[in-house]
Design a protein around this motif. Structure first.
Motif, PDB file in Angstrom:
ATOM      1  N   ASP A  29       0.970  -1.236  -0.015  1.00  0.00           N
ATOM      2  CA  ASP A  29       0.276   0.064  -0.058  1.00  0.00           C
ATOM      3  C   ASP A  29       0.868   1.233  -0.025  1.00  0.00           C
ATOM      4  O   ASP A  29       0.541   2.214  -0.857  1.00  0.00           O
ATOM      5  N   ALA A  30       1.888   1.297   0.636  1.00  0.00           N
ATOM      6  CA  ALA A  30       2.766   2.404   0.960  1.00  0.00           C
ATOM      7  C   ALA A  30       3.384   2.678  -0.398  1.00  0.00           C
ATOM      8  O   ALA A  30       3.669   3.908  -0.791  1.00  0.00           O
ATOM      9  N   LEU A  31       3.971   1.533  -1.034  1.00  0.00           N
ATOM     10  CA  LEU A  31       4.763   1.630  -2.121  1.00  0.00           C
ATOM     11  C   LEU A  31       3.730   2.415  -3.260  1.00  0.00           C
ATOM     12  O   LEU A  31       4.242   3.195  -4.032  1.00  0.00           O
ATOM     13  N   GLY A  32       2.750   1.929  -3.205  1.00  0.00           N
ATOM     14  CA  GLY A  32       1.537   2.475  -4.357  1.00  0.00           C
ATOM     15  C   GLY A  32       1.484   3.946  -4.075  1.00  0.00           C
ATOM     16  O   GLY A  32       1.294   4.614  -5.148  1.00  0.00           O
ATOM     17  N   ARG A  33       1.627   4.419  -2.971  1.00  0.00           N
ATOM     18  CA  ARG A  33       1.597   5.846  -2.681  1.00  0.00           C
ATOM     19  C   ARG A  33       2.657   6.677  -2.843  1.00  0.00           C
ATOM     20  O   ARG A  33       2.502   7.608  -3.476  1.00  0.00           O
ATOM     21  N   LEU A  34       3.890   5.860  -2.751  1.00  0.00           N
ATOM     22  CA  LEU A  34       5.116   6.554  -3.008  1.00  0.00           C
ATOM     23  C   LEU A  34       5.507   6.816  -4.595  1.00  0.00           C
ATOM     24  O   LEU A  34       6.011   7.606  -4.948  1.00  0.00           O
ATOM     25  N   ARG A  35       4.715   5.739  -5.252  1.00  0.00           N
ATOM     26  CA  ARG A  35       4.657   5.752  -6.870  1.00  0.00           C
ATOM     27  C   ARG A  35       6.223   5.954  -7.454  1.00  0.00           C
ATOM     28  O   ARG A  35       6.292   6.833  -8.374  1.00  0.00           O
ATOM     29  N   ASP A  36       6.980   5.236  -6.777  1.00  0.00           N
ATOM     30  CA  ASP A  36       8.428   5.058  -7.208  1.00  0.00           C
ATOM     31  C   ASP A  36       8.421   3.766  -8.312  1.00  0.00           C
ATOM     32  O   ASP A  36       8.181   2.775  -7.951  1.00  0.00           O
ATOM     33  N   ARG A  37       8.890   4.192  -9.474  1.00  0.00           N
ATOM     34  CA  ARG A  37       9.274   3.226 -10.551  1.00  0.00           C
ATOM     35  C   ARG A  37       9.638   2.003 -10.022  1.00  0.00           C
ATOM     36  O   ARG A  37       9.588   0.901 -10.676  1.00  0.00           O
ATOM     37  N   ARG A  38      10.713   2.212  -9.380  1.00  0.00           N
ATOM     38  CA  ARG A  38      11.643   1.170  -8.950  1.00  0.00           C
ATOM     39  C   ARG A  38      10.740  -0.159  -8.294  1.00  0.00           C
ATOM     40  O   ARG A  38      11.377  -1.271  -8.150  1.00  0.00           O
ATOM     41  N   ALA A  39       9.834   0.174  -7.693  1.00  0.00           N
ATOM     42  CA  ALA A  39       8.994  -0.622  -6.955  1.00  0.00           C
ATOM     43  C   ALA A  39       7.908  -1.648  -7.901  1.00  0.00           C
ATOM     44  O   ALA A  39       7.374  -2.714  -7.390  1.00  0.00           O
ATOM     45  N   LEU A  40       7.981  -0.993  -9.334  1.00  0.00           N
ATOM     46  CA  LEU A  40       6.951  -1.882 -10.237  1.00  0.00           C
ATOM     47  C   LEU A  40       7.169  -3.369 -10.441  1.00  0.00           C
ATOM     48  O   LEU A  40       6.375  -3.984 -10.136  1.00  0.00           O
ATOM     49  N   GLU A  41       8.832  -3.632 -10.419  1.00  0.00           N
ATOM     50  CA  GLU A  41       8.752  -5.364 -10.887  1.00  0.00           C
ATOM     51  C   GLU A  41       8.439  -5.939  -9.797  1.00  0.00           C
ATOM     52  O   GLU A  41       7.842  -6.930  -9.671  1.00  0.00           O
ATOM     53  N   PRO A  42       8.974  -5.600  -8.436  1.00  0.00           N
ATOM     54  CA  PRO A  42       8.730  -6.500  -7.268  1.00  0.00           C
ATOM     55  C   PRO A  42       7.254  -6.465  -6.766  1.00  0.00           C
ATOM     56  O   PRO A  42       6.752  -7.458  -6.528  1.00  0.00           O
ATOM     57  N   LEU A  43       6.467  -5.300  -7.139  1.00  0.00           N
ATOM     58  CA  LEU A  43       5.095  -5.362  -6.985  1.00  0.00           C
ATOM     59  C   LEU A  43       4.316  -6.443  -7.825  1.00  0.00           C
ATOM     60  O   LEU A  43       3.245  -7.053  -7.441  1.00  0.00           O
ATOM     61  N   LEU A  44       4.959  -6.302  -9.219  1.00  0.00           N
ATOM     62  CA  LEU A  44       4.151  -7.293 -10.046  1.00  0.00           C
ATOM     63  C   LEU A  44       4.439  -8.521  -9.687  1.00  0.00           C
ATOM     64  O   LEU A  44       3.485  -9.440  -9.734  1.00  0.00           O
ATOM     65  N   ARG A  45       5.727  -9.038  -9.397  1.00  0.00           N
ATOM     66  CA  ARG A  45       5.890 -10.063  -8.670  1.00  0.00           C
ATOM     67  C   ARG A  45       5.060 -10.668  -7.594  1.00  0.00           C
ATOM     68  O   ARG A  45       4.460 -11.916  -7.521  1.00  0.00           O
ATOM     69  N   CYS A  46       4.925  -9.651  -6.812  1.00  0.00           N
ATOM     70  CA  CYS A  46       4.293 -10.164  -5.310  1.00  0.00           C
ATOM     71  C   CYS A  46       2.830 -10.235  -5.707  1.00  0.00           C
ATOM     72  O   CYS A  46       2.047 -10.763  -5.204  1.00  0.00           O
ATOM     73  N   ALA A  47       2.293  -9.672  -6.804  1.00  0.00           N
ATOM     74  CA  ALA A  47       0.766  -9.691  -7.128  1.00  0.00           C
ATOM     75  C   ALA A  47       0.508 -10.999  -7.610  1.00  0.00           C
ATOM     76  O   ALA A  47      -0.780 -11.563  -7.939  1.00  0.00           O
ATOM     77  N   GLU A  48       1.611 -11.916  -8.048  1.00  0.00           N
ATOM     78  CA  GLU A  48       1.254 -13.165  -8.564  1.00  0.00           C
ATOM     79  C   GLU A  48       1.205 -14.120  -7.207  1.00  0.00           C
ATOM     80  O   GLU A  48       1.081 -15.343  -7.417  1.00  0.00           O
ATOM     81  N   THR A  49       1.798 -13.883  -6.241  1.00  0.00           N
ATOM     82  CA  THR A  49       1.617 -14.596  -4.957  1.00  0.00           C
ATOM     83  C   THR A  49       0.151 -15.307  -4.472  1.00  0.00           C
ATOM     84  O   THR A  49      -0.689 -14.803  -4.943  1.00  0.00           O
ATOM     85  N   ASP A  50       0.224 -16.329  -3.721  1.00  0.00           N
ATOM     86  CA  ASP A  50      -0.727 -17.074  -3.260  1.00  0.00           C
ATOM     87  C   ASP A  50      -1.592 -16.094  -2.298  1.00  0.00           C
ATOM     88  O   ASP A  50      -3.127 -16.388  -2.297  1.00  0.00           O
ATOM     89  N   LEU A  51      -1.098 -15.343  -1.453  1.00  0.00           N
ATOM     90  CA  LEU A  51      -1.982 -14.792  -0.311  1.00  0.00           C
ATOM     91  C   LEU A  51      -2.756 -13.459  -1.067  1.00  0.00           C
ATOM     92  O   LEU A  51      -2.211 -12.762  -1.492  1.00  0.00           O
ATOM     93  N   PHE A  52      -4.093 -13.598  -0.594  1.00  0.00           N
ATOM     94  CA  PHE A  52      -5.017 -12.880  -1.431  1.00  0.00           C
ATOM     95  C   PHE A  52      -4.916 -11.310  -1.130  1.00  0.00           C
ATOM     96  O   PHE A  52      -4.734 -10.641  -1.948  1.00  0.00           O
ATOM     97  N   ASP A  53      -4.748 -11.081   0.129  1.00  0.00           N
ATOM     98  CA  ASP A  53      -4.594  -9.590   0.754  1.00  0.00           C
ATOM     99  C   ASP A  53      -3.480  -8.934  -0.058  1.00  0.00           C
ATOM    100  O   ASP A  53      -3.301  -7.897  -0.376  1.00  0.00           O
ATOM    101  N   VAL A  54      -2.096  -9.769   0.287  1.00  0.00           N
ATOM    102  CA  VAL A  54      -0.950  -9.127  -0.080  1.00  0.00           C
ATOM    103  C   VAL A  54      -0.925  -8.982  -1.596  1.00  0.00           C
ATOM    104  O   VAL A  54      -0.591  -8.001  -2.211  1.00  0.00           O
ATOM    105  N   ALA A  55      -1.349  -9.910  -2.558  1.00  0.00           N
ATOM    106  CA  ALA A  55      -1.378 -10.053  -4.055  1.00  0.00           C
ATOM    107  C   ALA A  55      -2.372  -8.850  -4.440  1.00  0.00           C
ATOM    108  O   ALA A  55      -1.711  -8.147  -5.392  1.00  0.00           O
ATOM    109  N   GLN A  56      -3.428  -8.636  -3.941  1.00  0.00           N
ATOM    110  CA  GLN A  56      -4.459  -7.480  -4.216  1.00  0.00           C
ATOM    111  C   GLN A  56      -3.609  -6.220  -4.105  1.00  0.00           C
ATOM    112  O   GLN A  56      -3.935  -5.306  -5.005  1.00  0.00           O
TER     113      GLN A  56
END
Lengths: 127, 335
Positions: free
Chosen positions: B272-299
């Motif tokens: 959530d915090a990274l989404g607010r900071l809007r730094d492009r360096r977080a994009l790839e880690p977030l995309l990887r995280c979005a594929e994980t199994d835990l619903f809340d975290v991935a969402q």
């Protein structure tokens, strides 16, 4: 506002003690005050006899202060009546909503009666 | 048969007595409410004049009159600022109401009386009551403790910050109520909250971080970001949440590292915090995280990625079965 005539102020608040205090204070400050217990009564009173200024609580039954402000602005007879909103809701978005609805000023609760009278004078003086 | 008839008669008589008691009680309560309303009506004009500095309060002989007068003034104290509020505070002190209510809060046998006193003292609006109200946070009754917490927030003294957070940490007062009280105190609470960032108690640290997140500013970012390495997962999650509002570019690396935290709640708050900071360096880690199994975290990660780069998130969603990303892209498109 005519110099000869006592300015007439509409006060709308569903909390009796607050309404009475405002009415008392404004009356003692030389204004002619009419009071309403909810938004609908306030709208009716305003249309029947257009006030020089309205002090409206935001959180009122039947018609809240934002909607009442919008309706007064939409009504030709009351569209230019200055409006001061009085509310405990003081988030930035609430303030914006009040101004977007057409309010001229905003006073947050808890409030100082002296400040209210100063705002009333300032808003009436601008017209 | 005779015994049955006697039982029926006894039951009927008991019902009649009970009904009579209920009616009597209702009538009595109604009468009491009517007398109270009448007293309020009589006293109010004088109270209004007094609040405006145009007269003295009426002399009240009876306890009931004093209580109604105190409630009227207390009601106005909750709604007014400025000279009128100062007049109310002085009056309560001069009338002896403060002493009476302070004694009741500390020593009344019935919990409701102690709670009512704690509540009333908050409406009197004077900081000298703070120590007595802080002591009431240790009352055996939860209602009294909650009333004291509410009154401490109402009085707005910064000295109440540490006792309030300590009370919340041991579950003596609901956290939400302490949060409300601290928000009522406002920015003056910040120095004490900053001291509590290194408290030995995990819950106090977490509470301090949460409240700094709401009351603080960007200058608090560094101290809050340091709590992302706290030993308590609760503190780390609170720090990530706080940085959603407080965080700046300097805090980016610490927040990004929290995306790898072993506790899902911390990863979610970091996303959530990274989404607010809007730094492009977080994009790839977030995309990887979005594929994980835990619903809340991935969402949360998917929504953060969409907030940073909608086009990239859209492409990633189209590249495979990534429901969270697809949802986040749709929601961002609607916004």
């Amino acid at each position: 506002v005519s110099a000869e005539r006592t300015p007439r102020i509409l006060v709308a608040d569903d909390e009796e003690d607050v309404r009475e205090l405002i009415v008392y204070r404004l009356s003692r400050s030389g204004y002619d005050v009419v009071e309403a217990r909810d938004g609908e009564e306030a709208f009716r009173l305003a249309v029947d006899d257009v006030p020089d200024l309205a002090v409206l609580d935001v959180m009122m039954p039947r018609l809240d202060g934002y909607e009442l402000t919008r309706r007064l602005r939409a009504e030709p007879a009351t569209s230019r009546v200055p409006i001061i909103l009085l509310t405990a809701r003081t988030q930035e978005a609430d303030v914006s909503q009040g101004f977007e609805a057409g309010a001229d000023d905003y006073l947050k609760k808890p409030f100082s009666p002296d400040e209210l009278v100063a705002r009333v004078r300032a808003v009436l003086g601008r017209r | 048969m005779q015994a049955f008839a006697i039982a029926v008669l006894a039951l009927g008589a008991a019902n009649a007595v009970l009904l009579a008691v209920l009616i009597w009680r209702r009538v009595r309560l109604g009468e009491r409410a009517r007398r109270r309303a009448e007293l309020e009506r009589q006293l109010r004009p004088a109270v209004l004049a007094f609040l405006e500095g145009e007269g003295e309060l009426p002399a009240t002989a009876g306890v009931r009159e004093q209580e109604v007068l105190a409630d009227l003034l207390g009601g106005y104290a909750r709604k007014l600022r400025g000279p009128a509020l100062t007049r109310i505070a002085h009056t309560f002190n001069e009338l002896g109401t403060v002493d009476r209510e302070t004694r009741a809060m500390a020593g009344a046998r019935k919990p409701w009386r102690r709670a009512a006193a704690a509540h009333r003292l908050g409406d009197i609006g004077s900081s000298w009551l703070e120590p007595a109200l802080v002591a009431a946070l240790a009352d055996p009754d939860r209602g009294v403790r909650s009333a004291a917490a509410r009154s401490l927030g109402k009085l707005g003294g910064a000295g109440a910050v540490e006792p309030l957070l300590a009370a919340a940490a041991v579950g003596a007062v609901p956290q939400a109520l302490v949060g409300w009280a601290l928000l009522s105190i406002g920015p003056p609470a910040l120095p004490a909250l900053r001291r509590l960032l290194v408290s030995e108690n995990d819950l106090e640290r977490a509470g301090a971080v949460r409240m700094i997140g709401l009351l603080g500013d960007a200058s608090d970012g560094e101290a809050v970001a340091a709590r992302l390495r706290d030993t308590s997962a609760g503190v780390r999650a609170a720090a990530a949440q706080a940085l959603e509002r407080l965080g700046g570019p300097r805090d980016f690396d610490a927040v990004l590292a929290a995306l790898e935290d072993r506790v899902p709640a911390v990863r979610r708050a970091a996303a959530d915090a990274l989404g607010r900071l809007r730094d492009r360096r977080a994009l790839e880690p977030l995309l990887r995280c979005a594929e994980t199994d835990l619903f809340d975290v991935a969402q949360a990660a998917a929504r953060a990625a969409a907030a940073i780069d909608l086009e990239a998130a859209s492409s990633a969603a189209a590249a495979g079965a990534r429901p969270h990303l697809a949802e986040a892209v749709d929601l961002a498109g609607l916004a």
